[in-house]
Design a protein around this motif. Sequence first.
Motif, PDB file in Angstrom:
ATOM      1  N   LEU A 150      41.222  28.474  45.185  1.00 23.48           N
ATOM      2  CA  LEU A 150      40.828  29.878  45.220  1.00 23.48           C
ATOM      3  C   LEU A 150      39.328  30.062  45.402  1.00 23.48           C
ATOM      4  O   LEU A 150      38.855  31.192  45.495  1.00 23.48           O
ATOM      5  CB  LEU A 150      41.282  30.570  43.927  1.00 23.48           C
TER       6      LEU A 150
ATOM      7  N   VAL B  91      36.266  32.123  41.904  1.00 18.80           N
ATOM      8  CA  VAL B  91      37.365  32.161  40.947  1.00 18.80           C
ATOM      9  C   VAL B  91      37.191  31.055  39.909  1.00 18.80           C
ATOM     10  O   VAL B  91      37.343  31.278  38.715  1.00 18.80           O
ATOM     11  CB  VAL B  91      38.725  32.029  41.671  1.00 18.80           C
TER      12      VAL B  91
ATOM     13  N   VAL C  27      46.228  26.211  37.928  1.00 18.88           N
ATOM     14  CA  VAL C  27      46.769  27.563  37.830  1.00 18.88           C
ATOM     15  C   VAL C  27      47.676  27.674  36.604  1.00 18.88           C
ATOM     16  O   VAL C  27      47.584  28.637  35.833  1.00 18.88           O
ATOM     17  CB  VAL C  27      47.559  27.914  39.117  1.00 18.88           C
TER      18      VAL C  27
ATOM     19  N   ALA D  90      42.400  39.857  29.510  1.00 21.39           N
ATOM     20  CA  ALA D  90      42.677  40.302  30.879  1.00 21.39           C
ATOM     21  C   ALA D  90      44.181  40.461  31.071  1.00 21.39           C
ATOM     22  O   ALA D  90      44.650  41.437  31.663  1.00 21.39           O
ATOM     23  CB  ALA D  90      42.107  39.303  31.880  1.00 21.39           C
TER      24      ALA D  90
ATOM     25  N   TYR E 280      45.917  43.915  31.913  1.00 20.03           N
ATOM     26  CA  TYR E 280      46.678  43.963  33.159  1.00 20.03           C
ATOM     27  C   TYR E 280      48.075  44.498  32.902  1.00 20.03           C
ATOM     28  O   TYR E 280      48.592  45.358  33.632  1.00 20.03           O
ATOM     29  CB  TYR E 280      46.739  42.570  33.788  1.00 20.03           C
TER      30      TYR E 280
ATOM     31  N   VAL F 162      47.881  48.387  32.134  1.00 22.76           N
ATOM     32  CA  VAL F 162      47.603  49.372  33.188  1.00 22.76           C
ATOM     33  C   VAL F 162      48.175  49.005  34.553  1.00 22.76           C
ATOM     34  O   VAL F 162      48.283  49.859  35.425  1.00 22.76           O
ATOM     35  CB  VAL F 162      46.085  49.610  33.345  1.00 22.76           C
TER      36      VAL F 162
ATOM     37  N   LEU G 145      39.462  39.506  35.469  1.00 23.40           N
ATOM     38  CA  LEU G 145      40.689  40.201  35.823  1.00 23.40           C
ATOM     39  C   LEU G 145      41.101  39.891  37.268  1.00 23.40           C
ATOM     40  O   LEU G 145      42.261  39.582  37.551  1.00 23.40           O
ATOM     41  CB  LEU G 145      40.488  41.710  35.659  1.00 23.40           C
TER      42      LEU G 145
ATOM     43  N   ALA H 186      40.190  37.321  38.977  1.00 23.55           N
ATOM     44  CA  ALA H 186      40.554  35.907  39.032  1.00 23.55           C
ATOM     45  C   ALA H 186      41.984  35.714  38.530  1.00 23.55           C
ATOM     46  O   ALA H 186      42.785  34.990  39.132  1.00 23.55           O
ATOM     47  CB  ALA H 186      39.584  35.079  38.204  1.00 23.55           C
ATOM     48  N   LEU H 187      42.314  36.402  37.439  1.00 22.30           N
ATOM     49  CA  LEU H 187      43.670  36.304  36.899  1.00 22.30           C
ATOM     50  C   LEU H 187      44.691  36.835  37.903  1.00 22.30           C
ATOM     51  O   LEU H 187      45.768  36.260  38.080  1.00 22.30           O
ATOM     52  CB  LEU H 187      43.769  37.087  35.577  1.00 22.30           C
ATOM     53  N   ALA H 188      44.315  37.928  38.574  1.00 19.53           N
ATOM     54  CA  ALA H 188      45.219  38.499  39.578  1.00 19.53           C
ATOM     55  C   ALA H 188      45.493  37.466  40.675  1.00 19.53           C
ATOM     56  O   ALA H 188      46.629  37.342  41.149  1.00 19.53           O
ATOM     57  CB  ALA H 188      44.614  39.772  40.160  1.00 19.53           C
ATOM     58  N   ARG H 189      44.469  36.728  41.074  1.00 22.28           N
ATOM     59  CA  ARG H 189      44.670  35.697  42.101  1.00 22.28           C
ATOM     60  C   ARG H 189      45.583  34.588  41.590  1.00 22.28           C
ATOM     61  O   ARG H 189      46.440  34.093  42.319  1.00 22.28           O
ATOM     62  CB  ARG H 189      43.319  35.119  42.547  1.00 22.28           C
ATOM     63  N   LEU H 190      45.387  34.210  40.337  1.00 23.34           N
ATOM     64  CA  LEU H 190      46.254  33.173  39.758  1.00 23.34           C
ATOM     65  C   LEU H 190      47.712  33.641  39.758  1.00 23.34           C
ATOM     66  O   LEU H 190      48.627  32.892  40.099  1.00 23.34           O
ATOM     67  CB  LEU H 190      45.835  32.878  38.317  1.00 23.34           C
ATOM     68  N   ARG H 191      47.893  34.891  39.386  1.00 21.90           N
ATOM     69  CA  ARG H 191      49.256  35.424  39.372  1.00 21.90           C
ATOM     70  C   ARG H 191      49.833  35.469  40.770  1.00 21.90           C
ATOM     71  O   ARG H 191      51.030  35.257  40.966  1.00 21.90           O
ATOM     72  CB  ARG H 191      49.257  36.835  38.791  1.00 21.90           C
TER      73      ARG H 191
ATOM     74  N   VAL I 171      49.144  33.348  43.137  1.00 24.43           N
ATOM     75  CA  VAL I 171      49.550  31.976  43.446  1.00 24.43           C
ATOM     76  C   VAL I 171      50.913  31.714  42.803  1.00 24.43           C
ATOM     77  O   VAL I 171      51.844  31.201  43.436  1.00 24.43           O
ATOM     78  CB  VAL I 171      48.531  30.952  42.891  1.00 24.43           C
TER      79      VAL I 171
ATOM     80  N   GLN J 265      48.754  40.613  44.306  1.00 24.10           N
ATOM     81  CA  GLN J 265      48.767  41.449  43.107  1.00 24.10           C
ATOM     82  C   GLN J 265      47.842  42.636  43.306  1.00 24.10           C
ATOM     83  O   GLN J 265      46.800  42.510  43.940  1.00 24.10           O
ATOM     84  CB  GLN J 265      48.301  40.626  41.897  1.00 24.10           C
ATOM     85  N   ARG J 266      48.235  43.747  42.712  1.00 20.77           N
ATOM     86  CA  ARG J 266      47.412  44.953  42.841  1.00 20.77           C
ATOM     87  C   ARG J 266      46.097  44.799  42.096  1.00 20.77           C
ATOM     88  O   ARG J 266      46.054  44.304  40.975  1.00 20.77           O
ATOM     89  CB  ARG J 266      48.182  46.134  42.241  1.00 20.77           C
ATOM     90  N   LEU J 267      45.029  45.257  42.730  1.00 17.07           N
ATOM     91  CA  LEU J 267      43.727  45.308  42.063  1.00 17.07           C
ATOM     92  C   LEU J 267      43.320  46.754  41.829  1.00 17.07           C
ATOM     93  O   LEU J 267      42.259  47.031  41.288  1.00 17.07           O
ATOM     94  CB  LEU J 267      42.653  44.643  42.925  1.00 17.07           C
TER      95      LEU J 267
ATOM     96  N   THR K 243      44.980  38.182  46.610  1.00 16.32           N
ATOM     97  CA  THR K 243      45.927  37.214  47.166  1.00 16.32           C
ATOM     98  C   THR K 243      45.810  35.898  46.409  1.00 16.32           C
ATOM     99  O   THR K 243      44.914  35.723  45.596  1.00 16.32           O
ATOM    100  CB  THR K 243      45.594  36.919  48.636  1.00 16.32           C
ATOM    101  N   GLY K 244      46.708  34.994  46.695  1.00 13.86           N
ATOM    102  CA  GLY K 244      46.659  33.665  46.089  1.00 13.86           C
ATOM    103  C   GLY K 244      45.864  32.681  46.916  1.00 13.86           C
ATOM    104  O   GLY K 244      46.149  31.493  46.915  1.00 13.86           O
TER     105      GLY K 244
ATOM    106  N   LEU L 236      42.694  50.195  36.532  1.00 13.49           N
ATOM    107  CA  LEU L 236      42.613  48.774  36.864  1.00 13.49           C
ATOM    108  C   LEU L 236      41.180  48.360  37.187  1.00 13.49           C
ATOM    109  O   LEU L 236      40.773  47.240  36.918  1.00 13.49           O
ATOM    110  CB  LEU L 236      43.526  48.449  38.053  1.00 13.49           C
TER     111      LEU L 236
END
Lengths: 369, 489, 339
Positions: free
Chosen positions: A320, A324, A334, A361, A365, A368, B4, B6-11, B13, B19-21, B184-185, B346
């Motif tokens: 990433l 990241v 991951v 986070a 997440y 929301v 947040l 970064a976590l969205a990207r992990l999710r 993947v 994932q929505r930002l 994205t992932g 968000l």
Amino acid sequence: MDRLDRLRGPVPPRPHDARAIAALAANPGCARRAVLDAAGVDKDATAAHLGYPAPFGQSPFAITRGNAFESLVKESGCAELLRLLRELLGLPIPLAAYTDLGDVGGNPSAQVRHSHTRKLLDKAARDSDDAGTLYDHPLLRLEIAGHSAYLEPDVVAFRLGGRFHIVEIKSFAVVDGQAEPDKVAAAARQAAVYVLALMNTLEELGHDPRRVSHEVVLVCPENFANRPAATLVDVRPQLAVLRRQLARMARVGAIVDELPPELTFDLAPDADGVPTRPVAELREAVRGVDARYAPDCLSTCDLCFFCRDEASAEGSTDLLGRQVRDALGGVATVTEALGLADGSLTPGEGQEEIARLLRLADRIYAEVG
Amino acid sequence: MSTLAALARLRAVHTGTAQRLATVRHCHLSERPMVFIPLRLAGEAAAPLAAMAGTDPGHPRLLVVPQPRDRDLRFAFAAELAEILLPYFEGLQKATETVERRGAEPYERCVDAPQVIVPGRGAVAFVQLLGRSTRFRRAEGPYAVHPSVPVLGRWLTFLAQRAQYPGSSLLLAATEALSLHWATGQSTLEDANLASLVGWIDPPPGMTGASAAREAEDPLVWPPAGPATDPGFDTEVLAPAIRAYEETRSDRAAARVAEAVRSQLEPTWRLMWRAIGLLGTLPAAPGAAARWEGDRTSFTGFAAQLAEGGPPQPKRDGAVGAASRLARMERAQASYDAQRAYDDPLVMAAYRLTGEAFTGTVVATEPDRTEGEGRGRKLRPLVTVRTTDPVRLAPGTRLGTPERRGQQAEVVAIDGEHVTLKIVKGMGRGMAATPGAVPEAGERVCYAALTDEFQPPASLPAPEETPWTHGGPPPEYSPADDEPEEEWS
Amino acid sequence: MLEISGTPGNCWYAPGVSETLDDLEERINALRREIRQAVRARESVLARSLRAELRSAERAWDQALAVHEPVYEPGDETGGEPGHGTAHGPGRESAHERGDRHEAPGSLVPVREQVHQALTLLGVPAAAKMIVAVHAALRAGSLKGAQLASLRRDEERSFRTSPFARPYYLCAALTDRLSASRGLLAVSTWPLEQRVVGPLSPRVDFLTTAIRVAEHIMRMVGAGEQAPPSAQRLLSRLAHNIPGAAPETGRYGRGAGLHLVDAGTARGGPEAGALVVDGFPGSDPATVVKAARAELEVHAAADTAARAEIAGRARDRLQDAERLFGGTVLGLARKEASR
């Protein structure tokens, strides 16, 4: 260094050009790249045989344009370049000698051409009056992991006031005093390779390497016309990175020594040059040396798709990108990061802070998102 | 990048989908956007090879330069592009509204403005270069071009400059607009590939985002969205076609070049409209409309400047111009960041993670509390919020709240999970709070140390008073016919 | 109403019989795709055979199109139908005009004679590009760079078959290693000193070129002729790189003659109001000659000495053919060893 020859297999080592050497500095942490490059392995062919052909190529239009611009700058004994140097650095009128070190007749070996270059540089460094000013196509050499790499001689060196300068000719445009920063950076990295090689050559000849200027003359077309313009670029930072990386590669022996003795990246080409090495075997061999994949590899390394797939299979957060990874405080995979986030994984030592952030986070997440 | 994001990207993947930002759309989306996909000849700074443009997904216009090194053909291309873009810009100037201002003359503003959407940042840079290479041209004298060419150049320059303004939607890069709303992932570097980005967000049926993104990297399946073309395409298809045109200069050969570039542009054209569709699925953020108003003002102003016959934009800003521009941009960035956070929980979440904002439940209030004496007496209600967010705010910090945008509060004290605030602005003149003005116990509230207030512009000298340390006053602009390009030899 | 481009009588491929335009396009696209796949997989043999197939399909497409394709009239909107792509720009023309365009009025003088003329005018060894430029500027000819590519080799072959059978040969310039200089052409009747290249010779030859071109223009003007714009352009390009030869100093100065781009905008950017010929300020031939002579003076002595030394060595060590076409490194080394 026959160990490196064994790693490569019975083919001549890939010649290093300045671009490839400059790219070494892009990802100094990658042992895989260091070993393959030190051994002079053809990474492009290796990647293709592995089923991950490199994603780059150069457009014929870009090549044509590059050649056309270079020949414009160099034609008639570098008439354009002389004007630029007279304007930019105040090169005195009498200093107009032009020597094409590549023009030695026939097709002599790199060694012959290199020794010709050395002889002339030695003479020039002794400041003899008739030793010339502009030296086109000097064939320089750089030690890479114990091997001598001859650099593709596509630069001009010149001498002024006892100092040598490297001239790098690039065909990207400088519009209103600005060029694409990526391209300028790449040009500076490549020029630094020549600067270093020239410094080393002078040193070997017993001269002061500081007589090579760290200011490189970058010649580019100005605005939208075909008209060349020159700028001085300080390549000290690039030189420092390059020196460090070459020193690392000189120590590549330590990495190599730890590899299994039977390891080889030999493609076992048949008479037509078609690789016959079983792909699975080659894959295992390549995986035998650790890579350090980063998305930047996608523009600099032939093996990038292979390493990306490997990183992906391992669920590595390297995939990433730096941003990241930095945000994750260096959590390696991951699964681990997601485990810390949903609380299913107990943070290890030093992971408390990032775990707290990830859990928060995760909670926000869910709240929301 | 925030934890947040970064976590969205992990999710992404992990799940294989983007994932929505964002919960709302932070850019304006025009009802009739102009999609513009330029292609450039490799190795050249700004030699257009082709472009696809239009406002109707079913009817793209294809522009082709069968020999991009031919100067005349290049300007013929610019003239044709002007034929498409100038009527679009001019049509939007017809309907105006009167804007009343306190303490100033009312002025006329266009009710709508153009929105040009390009695939990515590279195309934005290309728009800028194309503007630069055309705006100084002349319609008479040597190297004359069609009169529309310099006008086009000035419009393109305007758009490219405005694209740097935070929150502006006049010239949008599709990849950037999408990346603002989805994670994205893959890396941000890979997100610059429009096909792969759309693959993550909206994979075709039966495919994960990850696999769609991988497929999108094959230039044979998804040609690059430009302005650079695929080197393989250049070698195998384009170079022979251009050579054939060069040799014969025939319509047939030109048609062959056209077909070649059409094959590279059509997939991106469809992709662009998919991207627009994806953005359209999000409800518009209130701030987006406000920022679009700013875009409309800017558009109206530029159109007027053009109509008055002002000179083309200079090549470089003078020192004062550059400094005031920088200050303006910084303010715009701060206000854009704040607006997005207040519009979108968000986006606000990132500030909660760093402790600059918090969300919680009101546990106690003093709605009719006042401060001061006599005529100076003001309503200053206290609100205590319980939150589990890691608040990092010092007493005295000014806070805003998405629930009551006109109000401002001040941190009074923080005691464990309890934050006590004093509302210091937006309470009106009365001595009793109007119903709803002060949150009631049990209400979910959010407060953040982000202000979206007007700040007075930095005081800078007038351009003609530029100090000599900054180059002195810039020379008065006078147009020059420069860079009359010579052909490649 | 519509003209049909191409001559149907010459059509060796009958479209409609086997494949329609659409089919052909599909096949062409498929082939291109396969080629690019093959290239990426480094399968060169396959790529080559696919390319051959592609070329024949493209030929078929061209032929089919020639029968079908209406010639576009300006303003003709052609929709998005494949095979009838929108061609743009002033490249449009009718089939009749097209036929003539390709056959530029060719010169009856053979290529070697044209090259000889240009070199004789210059009097110094020159690269193909310069020869073409000089020829185009001064003789209004149609010499192409590609035509010069094999010239030197052909001349050498001819010389070796029957030495000195021709009054002159187009030969090489010699480097100080006595090998043929890359890319430079010279005339065999010139003295060796004129044909060898010392370190300062490229500069000296460049300045001499500028002087000869300027003098030629002055002669034309003196004879009441108008120098062609291409000659002025060449002179300006050369002058650009000679100190004091271009109008004023620097690149954007003002000078006499030629068209003034905009007299009213002298103030402003440095690029305002310049006299411009193809991006270069217009040059006065007499000024060019003067400036070039001045720099020539600086280099002359050193260059003459270097040339004499190289020429002496060449006379000493080279056979006739080698003197004209260059010695080989190996041959020279052997000779050196045996001395």
